[in-house]
Design a protein around this motif. Structure first.
Motif, short mmCIF file in Angstrom:
data_model
loop_
_atom_site.label_atom_id
_atom_site.label_comp_id
_atom_site.label_asym_id
_atom_site.label_seq_id
_atom_site.Cartn_x
_atom_site.Cartn_y
_atom_site.Cartn_z
N THR A 219 0.85 -1.08 0.18
CA THR A 219 -0.10 -0.02 0.01
C THR A 219 0.83 1.21 0.11
O THR A 219 1.47 1.73 -1.09
N SER B 85 3.27 1.98 -3.32
CA SER B 85 3.16 0.42 -3.96
C SER B 85 3.98 0.61 -5.14
O SER B 85 4.36 -0.67 -5.62
N SER C 212 -4.44 3.50 -2.19
CA SER C 212 -4.73 2.67 -0.83
C SER C 212 -5.26 3.46 0.28
O SER C 212 -5.56 2.84 1.35
#
Length: 277
Positions: free
Chosen positions: A21, A37, A166
């Motif tokens: 994330t 990420s 995320s």
């Protein structure tokens, strides 16, 4: 050259990480390295100076040498104070990585005029990106929103809301509770908020050297109010570890935030710790 207490393991940890994330590393004071990420790396208020003893005395290790940082897409500054805009801490990162320096006008004035980064370091003028409240930038996988904060000790403070697929992170710099925070809560679903916290103490006056009562950061009640106004899921208090005479115990915040709707969780990070969304 900065003499790191920890060698190069922290910059290597950031460079080698492959987060699912968004990962954040607490650098002490109010600094963070943030990696998404897809590999985008942001550094926010990194500071490896020792302060100005005997007035300001650093109480935590110097965790990295900025010359060892080779992964950075941008360095973001929240305001013009030396522990947020500091040539020896930040200019080598720009020179090593071709990252941009993102800051408001008064912070850029320190870099350009007071510390002369383009003369003293291998930093090009093109690296300076001036922002103001309301601006929106796309830096790699992050959408960065520049927002209003409240820090009466600074001349032009800003905060940064980092949006990622995320989740969302808010770095408020040294802000105390701000009228803007309820609006931010309505506009953004903030998963993790970074707010400065400290005690009131006596610090030598900058001009006379005489000890004077000093309060630079939110106390327990102020940070709890700010976190609730922002509707935070997770609160990360910062700055409590840094200056002799102004340090504080972040575990005390459990009692101050427990009756509020937000934050849902108090997350205490020590220098060098990694936090993931």
């Amino acid at each position: 050259m900065v003499d790191s207490d920890w060698g190069d393991w922290l910059p290597r940890a950031v460079a080698d990480a492959d987060p699912e994330t968004v990962a954040l590393w607490y650098l002490g004071c109010n600094g963070f390295a943030v990696k998404g990420s897809e590999g985008t790396v942001l550094w926010i208020d990194p500071y490896v100076g020792t302060g100005d003893p005997p007035r300001t005395i650093r109480m935590v290790p110097i965790p990295f040498d900025p010359a060892d940082v080779d992964s950075a897409d941008a360095v973001l500054a929240t305001h013009e104070h030396t522990d947020h805009v500091h040539g020896p801490s930040q200019a080598p990162i720009l020179a090593n990585t071709d990252a941009d320096f993102v800051a408001a006008d008064d912070s850029l004035a320190v870099a350009r005029e007071e510390e002369r980064w383009t003369d003293e370091y291998e930093v090009d003028e093109a690296a300076f990106t001036e922002v103001r409240e309301g601006d929106e930038l796309r830096i790699g996988e992050f959408t960065v929103h520049v927002v209003e904060t409240h820090d009466a000790d600074a001349t032009h403070p800003v905060g940064y809301v980092l949006e990622h697929e995320s989740g969302t992170v808010f770095h408020a710099g040294d802000s105390k509770p701000s009228d803007s925070f309820t609006g931010l809560a309505e506009r953004f679903d903030i998963d993790l908020g970074i707010l400065a916290f400290g005690s009131e103490g006596t610090i030598p006056d900058k001009e006379t050297g005489e000890p004077v009562p000093t309060k630079w950061y939110s106390d327990e009640n102020e940070i709890a109010t700010a976190a609730n106004d922002l509707g935070l899921d997770r609160l990360v208090p910062t700055h409590w570890d840094m200056w002799k005479g102004l340090t504080a115990d972040p575990t005390a915040l459990h009692d101050h935030v427990r009756s509020y709707e937000s934050p849902n969780r108090l997350e205490i990070a020590e220098i060098g710790d990694r936090i993931d969304l």
